[in-house]
Design an enzyme around this catalytic site. Structure first.
Site, PDB file in Angstrom:
ATOM      1  N   HIS A 219       4.454 -15.812  -3.862  1.00  0.00           N
ATOM      2  CA  HIS A 219       4.201 -15.711  -5.311  1.00  0.00           C
ATOM      3  C   HIS A 219       5.017 -16.706  -6.166  1.00  0.00           C
ATOM      4  CE1 HIS A 219       7.645 -13.116  -4.683  1.00  0.00           C
ATOM      5  NE2 HIS A 219       6.934 -12.017  -4.469  1.00  0.00           N
TER       6      HIS A 219
ATOM      7  N   HIS B  22      10.563 -13.555  -0.639  1.00  0.00           N
ATOM      8  CA  HIS B  22      10.549 -13.344  -2.086  1.00  0.00           C
ATOM      9  C   HIS B  22      11.744 -14.120  -2.618  1.00  0.00           C
ATOM     10  CE1 HIS B  22      10.128 -10.535  -5.741  1.00  0.00           C
ATOM     11  NE2 HIS B  22      11.098 -11.391  -6.022  1.00  0.00           N
TER      12      HIS B  22
ATOM     13  N   PHE C 118       0.812  -1.220   0.000  1.00  0.00           N
ATOM     14  CA  PHE C 118       0.000   0.000   0.000  1.00  0.00           C
ATOM     15  C   PHE C 118       0.846   1.271   0.000  1.00  0.00           C
ATOM     16  CE2 PHE C 118      -4.202  -1.948   1.819  1.00  0.00           C
ATOM     17  CZ  PHE C 118      -4.430  -2.542   0.594  1.00  0.00           C
TER      18      PHE C 118
ATOM     19  N   ASP D 248      -0.397  -9.728  -4.175  1.00  0.00           N
ATOM     20  CA  ASP D 248       0.790  -8.904  -4.412  1.00  0.00           C
ATOM     21  C   ASP D 248       0.388  -7.561  -5.031  1.00  0.00           C
ATOM     22  OD1 ASP D 248       3.440  -8.195  -4.344  1.00  0.00           O
ATOM     23  OD2 ASP D 248       4.063  -9.449  -6.022  1.00  0.00           O
TER      24      ASP D 248
END
Length: 447
Positions: free
Chosen positions: A239, A186, A65, A310
């Site tokens: 992800h 990640h 955000f 994501d």
């Protein structure tokens, strides 16, 4: 004696740990207190859910955000507006802000903003924030990860948006030694990607998958699992983008949980890069259709534990810069539910599996107190959806400050009608109701 509730959701198809059942839901003091036939009961408010499906509140466990920092792209308030408009009751927000969320003071700063302090409008959905792992704080993560409002530690093994990066073995070992909760990663190999940056072709977004190729992800995930096993620590791999990682992850479920994104299931290269260019650039990259089918197999066979978006907006002006100058990341929190309900209607996954990935899985992986289940005794965080409603997703409807979606023009079947958080109706029929009253999530491992 007639039962009385603050809110009754009447006549819907409840989808929860019992499967599907026609039932009413009774809510009092923000809690689910009854599920069943409540025809004789009365409520301060009643939602007629006839013909609708009543789901546990959807949680998006990966959003960016952008606040504090480049809030011209997104901020906590607008991001949370998009969440509740899209049927999402809460989010886990990432630490690669400016400054980074890597200290107790910066975590508290975000919590204060989210709660409407510091002259801030606050967040409409519930929330938790990641602490970013750095070389400077690696030895203190066991303290930071237990702070109120923290969902855990996030580590970037490959460079992406922002300044957080731990690519070396020594740094990763320090992180793994320090943590006690499950940490999220990640997973792309920075050394390999650095060696391949010369493969980027100016103005050609199809070369993004040459720079950040499959092996960059596979090598990194193999290394991460090996080091986690040596340290005997739990990890969550974010992800997943390659079909080859699915069996690797499935073989290590004692330590490893993992996430799939709608984007990697729904957008395919090279065609998407040719048509939408920078709009579909993200890290790890969108890959081809055949690879996506391997990821879908991971959805069907249960390898993936959760689904997040994501959500990471940049402005269209920034995204239109010629590759590789264009930034990676795209919006997703508002389109999350309708996009995946469309896949349910197409038969790609069951509604029960969608609930498992977006609610039950989050409960299991992070131990969120009172959330992630539509059951008596749990908080009344509920997403109500119309599986028959057909809509076209449009840029003009997006609440994110960048004002666009990669799914502009895509017709979907399945749409959220109500977002209910702690027993309050915060969205009904595409309209946000009331002021921002989001609350910080609590976690069993932080008590």
């Amino acid at each position: 004696m007639t039962q009385t509730f603050d809110l009754i959701i009447r006549g819907g198809t409840v989808v929860n740990q019992s499967g599907r059942l026609q039932a009413d839901v009774g809510i009092t003091d923000g809690k689910i207190v009854a599920i069943g036939a409540l025809g004789q009961a009365s409520g301060g408010k009643v939602v007629d859910a006839t013909g609708l499906h009543v789901l546990p509140g959807v949680i998006d466990s990966q959003v960016h955000f952008r606040e504090p920092g480049p809030t011209h792209k997104e901020d906590l308030r607008s991001g949370s507006m998009g969440a509740v408009l899209g049927g999402v009751t809460g989010v886990f927000e990432m630490p690669n802000t400016n400054p980074t969320t890597s200290t107790a003071a910066m975590l508290q700063d975000k919590l204060d903003r989210a709660a409407g302090k510091k002259d801030h409008g606050g967040m409409f959905c519930n929330y938790a924030f990641y602490v970013g792992g750095t070389h400077a704080n690696a030895d203190h993560l066991h303290e930071l990860e237990r702070l109120p409002g923290c969902c855990g530690v996030k580590v970037f093994m490959g460079a992406s948006t922002g300044d957080l990066l731990i690519a070396d073995d020594e740094g990763l070992r320090r992180v793994l030694k320090s943590i006690n909760r499950r940490a999220s990663f990640h997973s792309e190999d920075e050394a390999r990607m650095s060696e391949r940056r010369h493969l980027a072709r100016d103005g050609d977004w199809t070369s993004h998958t040459d720079v950040r190729d499959k092996q960059s992800a596979i090598i990194s995930t193999e290394r991460l699992i090996r080091m986690a096993r040596e340290a005997n620590k739990r990890i969550h791999v974010l992800h997943i983008s390659t079909a080859e990682e699915v069996p690797l992850l499935a073989a290590n479920k004692d330590l490893v949980t993992c996430e799939i994104l709608p984007n990697h299931l729904s957008i395919y290269g090279p065609e998407a890069y040719e048509q939408l260019e920078g709009r579909v650039q993200q890290n790890p990259p969108i890959r081809d259709y055949e690879n996506a089918q391997g990821l879908w197999e991971g959805v069907r066979n249960g390898t993936f534990d959760v689904m997040g978006t994501d959500h990471a907006p940049h402005t269209l002006e920034e995204k239109s810069m010629p590759y590789p100058a264009s930034p990676s990341g795209m919006p997703g929190v508002q389109t999350f539910v309708p996009l995946m309900l469309d896949w349910v209607n197409k038969g790609a996954l069951s509604l029960e599996r969608f609930v498992d990935l977006t609610s039950h899985g989050v409960n299991r992986v992070w131990g969120v107190i009172g959330k992630g289940r539509l059951a008596v005794g749990y908080d009344a965080d509920i997403t109500i959806v119309d599986m028959k409603e057909k809509r076209v997703i449009r840029d003009s409807d997006q609440a994110n400050r960048s004002g666009w979606t990669p799914y502009d023009g895509r017709e979907v079947q399945g749409w959220p009608t109500h977002t209910i958080i702690d027993g309050r109706i915060v969205m009904q029929d595409d309209t946000i109701i009331g002021d921002a009253q989001g609350q910080a999530y609590r976690f069993h491992e932080s008590l």
